[in-house]
Each structure stands twice: as structure tokens, then as C-alpha cells.
Scaffold this motif. Structure first.
Motif, short mmCIF file in Angstrom:
data_model
loop_
_atom_site.label_atom_id
_atom_site.label_comp_id
_atom_site.label_asym_id
_atom_site.label_seq_id
_atom_site.Cartn_x
_atom_site.Cartn_y
_atom_site.Cartn_z
N ILE A 40 0.86 -1.18 0.00
CA ILE A 40 0.00 0.00 0.00
C ILE A 40 0.90 1.23 0.00
O ILE A 40 1.74 1.39 0.89
N TYR A 41 0.71 2.10 -0.99
CA TYR A 41 1.62 3.22 -1.21
C TYR A 41 1.02 4.55 -0.75
O TYR A 41 -0.18 4.79 -0.89
N LEU A 42 1.90 5.40 -0.24
CA LEU A 42 1.56 6.76 0.14
C LEU A 42 2.53 7.70 -0.56
O LEU A 42 3.75 7.57 -0.42
N ALA A 43 1.99 8.65 -1.34
CA ALA A 43 2.82 9.67 -1.97
C ALA A 43 2.86 10.89 -1.05
O ALA A 43 1.81 11.40 -0.65
N LYS A 44 4.06 11.36 -0.72
CA LYS A 44 4.23 12.42 0.28
C LYS A 44 4.94 13.63 -0.32
O LYS A 44 5.94 13.49 -1.04
N TYR A 45 4.42 14.80 0.01
CA TYR A 45 5.05 16.07 -0.33
C TYR A 45 5.15 16.86 0.98
O TYR A 45 4.23 17.58 1.35
N ILE A 46 6.25 16.69 1.69
CA ILE A 46 6.43 17.33 2.98
C ILE A 46 7.66 18.22 2.91
O ILE A 46 8.79 17.76 2.96
N THR A 47 7.42 19.51 2.77
CA THR A 47 8.53 20.46 2.66
C THR A 47 8.87 21.12 3.98
O THR A 47 10.00 21.57 4.17
N ASN A 48 7.90 21.18 4.87
CA ASN A 48 8.12 21.83 6.17
C ASN A 48 7.17 21.20 7.18
O ASN A 48 5.95 21.33 7.03
N PRO A 49 7.68 20.53 8.20
CA PRO A 49 6.80 19.86 9.16
C PRO A 49 5.82 20.80 9.85
O PRO A 49 4.77 20.35 10.34
N SER A 50 6.12 22.10 9.89
CA SER A 50 5.22 23.05 10.53
C SER A 50 4.08 23.50 9.63
O SER A 50 3.14 24.16 10.09
N ASN A 51 4.13 23.15 8.35
CA ASN A 51 3.04 23.48 7.44
C ASN A 51 1.79 22.69 7.78
O ASN A 51 1.87 21.56 8.28
N PRO A 52 0.61 23.20 7.49
CA PRO A 52 -0.60 22.38 7.59
C PRO A 52 -0.52 21.23 6.61
O PRO A 52 0.07 21.35 5.53
N THR A 53 -1.12 20.10 6.98
CA THR A 53 -1.03 18.88 6.19
C THR A 53 -2.42 18.39 5.81
O THR A 53 -3.33 18.37 6.64
N VAL A 54 -2.56 17.99 4.55
CA VAL A 54 -3.82 17.45 4.06
C VAL A 54 -3.59 16.05 3.50
O VAL A 54 -2.58 15.78 2.85
N LEU A 55 -4.52 15.15 3.80
CA LEU A 55 -4.48 13.78 3.29
C LEU A 55 -5.64 13.58 2.33
O LEU A 55 -6.79 13.88 2.65
N PHE A 56 -5.34 13.04 1.14
CA PHE A 56 -6.36 12.62 0.19
C PHE A 56 -6.35 11.09 0.14
O PHE A 56 -5.33 10.49 -0.18
N LEU A 57 -7.49 10.50 0.46
CA LEU A 57 -7.61 9.05 0.54
C LEU A 57 -8.60 8.56 -0.51
O LEU A 57 -9.72 9.07 -0.59
N THR A 58 -8.19 7.60 -1.33
CA THR A 58 -9.09 7.07 -2.35
C THR A 58 -9.18 5.55 -2.27
O THR A 58 -8.30 4.87 -1.77
N GLN A 59 -10.28 5.06 -2.79
CA GLN A 59 -10.53 3.64 -3.03
C GLN A 59 -10.46 2.78 -1.77
O GLN A 59 -9.89 1.70 -1.79
N GLN A 60 -11.08 3.26 -0.69
CA GLN A 60 -11.38 2.33 0.39
C GLN A 60 -12.28 1.23 -0.15
O GLN A 60 -12.19 0.08 0.28
N HIS A 61 -13.15 1.63 -1.08
CA HIS A 61 -14.01 0.67 -1.77
C HIS A 61 -13.41 0.41 -3.15
O HIS A 61 -13.24 1.34 -3.95
#
Length: 343
Positions: A80-101
Motif C-alpha cells: 500500500i503506497y503513500l505519496a508524500k510532499y512534505i517540505t516543512n513539518p510546521s506546514n498544515p497537512t492534508v491527506l487525500f484518501l481514495t478507493q477504500q471501496h
């Protein structure tokens, strides 16, 4: 060490009407809503799990800002893969999740298109100000029809069936309290608990024949509705919904209703909000890629605009978080947004 890179404006691409095909050459991405009855779908035109992995690895090699992480395995031992774009840990973070179904794949196709555009350099100030996590195809076994139960009643054509459930017949979007399945465990232990996530959009598909104010809708939304969600988390969730509604409903080809969903903590949007104080939004696109009921399946004429709708949703969200405009989003529209009805 990977260097920082800036992201493409998908909105600009959409306005030019040149969104490129993202799967096989036969996969045509159109511009208009494919309303017009139920349509058969060729599943061979959708990414397979293996093609998705190949795509992600190719983008990871090309994109300096992207990092690819394996967060766990499915029942059938697919990574199971996660694509990450983390430039600054203090930035707000958003997760997009697809295809639980597993039979709800067009949001995954849109998420992959969004990842591709994050690797270009035509928009400044996005990745510098927001961290983005994209988890496509959580239920890879269901997406590939690699399950321990019969799919003989499913209707899609093209050599593969896609099922709502995981390999052992569990609905992953009802497993967010017990967390029995390995896919759910991976999501919670290695994403929701590991990263400091502020916002999450859980992307799904619903049936094809729904209305809002007498018009067929292209999707519906709902904030967390469990009674244990903190008021401030609920308000942030409603603001997240306002950003998406304003971006999609204003297009003219995307009409959004209010989803009539449950309040159980075992549902993803509720569980993440209660357990981790993440502002969450369920976004249900019109139509499924496969189903036992043919009336719920949407086909080739509609997949282009639904993919576009996904990209529009993700792009508007990251921009609003990056520039802080989400904080002032007007949530009053929720008070009058019609709850969808089925006909």
C-alpha cells in the motif's frame, strides 16, 4: 537528498481543456458531463494495481519533492503506497484518501493525475506552504477483484471486476474502530497516527441517479456527524467542504448535494475526526466502476469529467490551505444545501 520543487496549477490546465489521458491510450478524457443513462465500462481502461505502482515509482523518480512510502500490505500482500510532499513539518497537512471501496476508482485516476501535475513548475507557493499526502487505492485487492468470494454478478467488462469489499469481504470504511483488517491498520498506524494531519478528504463514489433541487448531481459531500467530534473540528470540516463546493459547483458541470450519511465512528470521516481531531470531508462522486446493480455503474462517457472533478477538488483544497483562505471560508451554504434524494 531531494530538493524542493514547486507545483503546477491544475486549475490552469483545466481551464484550457487539455487535461491529458492518464491510463491506457484508449482511455479518453472528455470535457462534458456524461449524463445520459447507465453506461457499460471497460475496466481495462482503468489503472491496474501494477500500473498504478509503476506510475507512482516513475513520478517518484522524476519529482524531487515527492517521496513514496509503503505503509503496509493488503490481505493478499499487495504493498500500500503513500505519496508524500512534505517540505516543512510546521506546514498544515492534508491527506487525500481514495478507493477504500475497490469498485470506486475514478477518484484514484484523478488523484494520480494530480500527482503528475505536482511534479511540474508552473505554480509557485503551493508546496512551500502545505504538506500533501495522497493515498491512492487503499483497497487494492478489491480493485483487482482478487477476493475470496464470487464476483459473478458484477457487471463491468474488460477482463476484471472491482468490488466494494476487501479480499475477505470486509467494508474497510466500516472498520475504523475495530481496525481488524490490515489495510485499515496500515492507514491508522502508519498515516493517521504517524503524521500531524489537519485535513482529510475521503473520496468515494455513489450511485448514478441522485438529485439536488431537481437536478442530477455529480457528487455529494458530508462533514463528520458523530456526536463526539469537537466543535472546532466540525467547523474546520465545514470550511473544507465550503472550499470544495465553491470550486466544483460553480463550474456548471459539477452539481453537489449533501450526502445522507451515517454517524458511526467506524466510518472513516467520523473515526478520523473523533480519534485524531482531523477535519474531514466525505466526497462522493457520481457512479461506480463496477457493481452487482447495473444502475449504479457509470461508464466511458462520464469518466472524463469525473476525473476532472477530482483534480479540481484536490487543487482547490491545497491552494486554500496553502494561502490560508480556508480559514475564512463561508460555511453558511451547508444550512440550505439540499440533501440528495435517489430516484
Amino acid at each position: 537528498m531531494k530538493k524542493k520543487i514547486i507545483a503546477l496549477s491544475v486549475t490552469g490546465v483545466l481551464s484550457l481543456g487539455v487535461l491529458a489521458p492518464i491510463a491506457s491510450p484508449a482511455f479518453a478524457v472528455g470535457n462534458g458531463p456524461g449524463y445520459g443513462g447507465n453506461e457499460s465500462i471497460q475496466t481495462s481502461n482503468l489503472y491496474t494495481y501494477e500500473e498504478m505502482v509503476q506510475f507512482l515509482k516513475k513520478q517518484d523518480a522524476k519529482q524531487d519533492a515527492m517521496e513514496l512510502e509503503v505503509i503496509g500490505h493488503t490481505v493478499k500482500n499487495r504493498e500500500i503506497y503513500l505519496a508524500k510532499y512534505i517540505t516543512n513539518p510546521s506546514n498544515p497537512t492534508v491527506l487525500f484518501l481514495t478507493q477504500q471501496h475497490g469498485n470506486e476508482q475514478l477518484t484514484t485516476e484523478g488523484a494520480l493525475e494530480f500527482i503528475k501535475h505536482l511534479g511540474t513548475n508552473k505554480t509557485k507557493g503551493v508546496l512551500e506552504n502545505v504538506n500533501i499526502l495522497v493515498l491512492p487505492m487503499l483497497n487494492a485487492d478489491g480493485a483487482m477483484g482478487d477476493v475470496d468470494f464470487s464476483l459473478e454478478d458484477y457487471v463491468a467488462d474488460g477482463g476484471r471486476h472491482l468490488t466494494r469489499y476487501n479480499a475477505v469481504g470486509t467494508d474497510l470504511n466500516r472498520d475504523h474502530v475495530d481496525k481488524i483488517q490490515p489495510e485499515t491498520q496500515a492507514l491508522h498506524q502508519n498515516v493517521l497516527q504517524k503524521y500531524d494531519i489537519d485535513y482529510m478528504i475521503d473520496l468515494h463514489h455513489q450511485g448514478t441517479e441522485y438529485e439536488r433541487d431537481g437536478k442530477l448531481v455529480s457528487g455529494s459531500m458530508l462533514y463528520p456527524t458523530n456526536e463526539n467530534v469537537k466543535p472546532e473540528v466540525l467547523e474546520k470540516s465545514k470550511k473544507l467542504g465550503a472550499v470544495v463546493f465553491n470550486a466544483v459547483d460553480s463550474t456548471g458541470w459539477g452539481h453537489i448535494g449533501k450526502y445522507n450519511g451515517g454517524s458511526g465512528e467506524n466510518i472513516g470521516r467520523n473515526g478520523a475526526a473523533v480519534q485524531y481531531d482531523i477535519a474531514t470531508l466525505l466526497f462522493e462522486m457520481r457512479g461506480m466502476s463496477d457493481h452487482e446493480d447495473p444502475s449504479r455503474v457509470i461508464g466511458q462517457k462520464s469518466n472524463g469529467y469525473l476525473i476532472k472533478q477530482t483534480v479540481t477538488t484536490l487543487d482547490a483544497t491545497v491552494r486554500a490551505i496553502a494561502d490560508g483562505s480556508i480559514e475564512s471560508a463561508d460555511t453558511s451554504f451547508w444550512d440550505t444545501l439540499a440533501t440528495q434524494t435517489q430516484r
